[in-house]
Scaffold this motif. Structure first.
Motif, PDB file in Angstrom:
ATOM      1  N   ARG A  97       8.385   1.801  66.301  1.00  0.00           N
ATOM      2  CA  ARG A  97       7.370   2.132  67.302  1.00  0.00           C
ATOM      3  C   ARG A  97       6.825   0.889  67.995  1.00  0.00           C
ATOM      4  O   ARG A  97       5.876   0.973  68.771  1.00  0.00           O
ATOM      5  CB  ARG A  97       6.227   2.903  66.637  1.00  0.00           C
ATOM      6  N   GLU A  99       7.518  -3.070  70.081  1.00  0.00           N
ATOM      7  CA  GLU A  99       8.151  -3.461  71.341  1.00  0.00           C
ATOM      8  C   GLU A  99       9.673  -3.378  71.272  1.00  0.00           C
ATOM      9  O   GLU A  99      10.327  -3.009  72.253  1.00  0.00           O
ATOM     10  CB  GLU A  99       7.722  -4.891  71.719  1.00  0.00           C
ATOM     11  N   GLU A 102      10.676   0.218  71.691  1.00  0.00           N
ATOM     12  CA  GLU A 102      10.626   0.606  73.103  1.00  0.00           C
ATOM     13  C   GLU A 102      11.841   0.064  73.857  1.00  0.00           C
ATOM     14  O   GLU A 102      12.413   0.739  74.719  1.00  0.00           O
ATOM     15  CB  GLU A 102       9.337   0.103  73.734  1.00  0.00           C
TER      16      GLU A 102
END
Length: 331
Positions: A97, A99, A102
């Protein structure tokens, strides 16, 4: 199963955390904690043995925790190398969850888009090649017969050659339109215009205006749209009705106001479109089972032109024939 995939399936205890910096801090704290714990457990051992064991335990803890932090990066590297060879099917496990998670999800989306673009490119090349081969082969056979003296270059032969040439020209024009629309080069130039006069002009340029009935209610109805793009939509729908209907099919073009916008309908008394094919007829090179020589691009271009207006195009349920509705919202 390869070693890389086995490692990729290993647990990632730090995945729920949302910050990579927090993960790094916890990694350092965990390494120091287990090193200190081993020193406490082995307090009676010789110092060098205790130190070696503490370092080994600290290294093991670091490897376990760091694996989940860096695994997406290794997977992205492998997937990027596969993409360089034309394989766009690789995906990255994106359970983290932070960087990097992402980034992994963005990478997967990019991979899906590239895979779709590559698939579209391959299908487009194959479909265009197939569409071009038919008229070119017919023209080649005709010209060879004329040159060899097998057939005389009479009006009937020239009519066939002209038909095939017109088919080639129509395919090239539709491909250019499709390229402009997909490339975003088409800009809307809206204007307010009388719908009745607009539809009469489109019908006059159709294959057989005498077989088209225009019904506009109220007669003074006006619309706000790009007339060039909307002309393309209606012309394609009328041409499609002539192409798929019986020899003397009658076509009706209707226009009605709707919530500040306009609804256009083009209806014919042909065989209609099967329910299972109604959602596919607006895709590229889909001809709804027809083999009449159409390019399969007209309805796809019509859909994109309607989408430019934020409108909606659909095939309606009818007892007989086919009816396609175009809904254009208010500007």
């Amino acid at each position: 199963m390869t070693a890389g995939r086995i490692l990729d399936r290993m647990p990632r205890p730090l995945d729920p955390l949302r910050s990579f910096k927090v993960k790094t801090g916890l990694l350092v704290v965990a390494a120091l904690f287990f090193a200190s714990l081993m020193f406490w457990v082995t307090a009676r051992w010789p110092f060098r043995y205790a130190l070696i064991l503490a370092l080994l335990v600290s290294l093991a803890v670091t490897q376990i925790l760091a694996h989940g932090m860096t695994s997406p990066l290794r997977s992205m590297t492998a997937a990027a190398r596969a993409m360089a060879t034309g394989d766009y099917s690789r995906r990255v496990r994106s359970t983290s969850r932070d960087e990097i998670g992402e980034l992994a999800r963005a990478f997967n989306q990019m991979a899906e888009d590239l895979e779709a673009a590559d698939r579209y490119r391959r299908e487009l090349i194959g479909n265009v090649s197939h569409e071009l081969r038919t008229p070119i082969s017919a023209l080649q056979a005709l010209l060879e017969n004329v040159v060899d003296g097998v057939e005389a270059p009479g009006p009937a032969r020239m009519r066939v050659a002209l038909d095939q040439t017109e088919r080639l020209g129509r395919l090239v024009a539709e491909l250019l339109d499709l390229s402009r629309v997909e490339g975003g080069a088409v800009q809307l130039e809206r204007e307010i215009f009388p719908v009745r006069e607009f539809l009469d002009d489109v019908v006059r340029q159709s294959e057989d205006p005498r077989r088209v009935t225009v019904d506009v209610q109220p007669p003074h109805l006006r619309a706000d749209a790009d007339t060039a793009r909307l002309h393309q939509v209606v012309a394609n729908l009328v041409d499609n009705a002539f192409r798929h209907g019986p020899a003397r099919t009658e076509v009706v073009v209707r226009a009605r106001p709707d919530a500040g916008g306009v609804v256009l309908e083009v209806e014919d008394d042909g065989p209609g479109i099967a329910p299972g094919e109604r959602s596919r007829v607006f895709e590229r090179f889909t001809r709804g089972g027809s083999t009449d020589g159409g390019t399969g691009l007209g309805l796809a271009i019509a859909r994109w032109a309607v989408d430019l207006h934020d409108g909606h195009i659909e095939v309606l349920d009818t007892v007989e024939g086919c009816c396609i509705r175009v809904s254009l919202p208010a500007a």
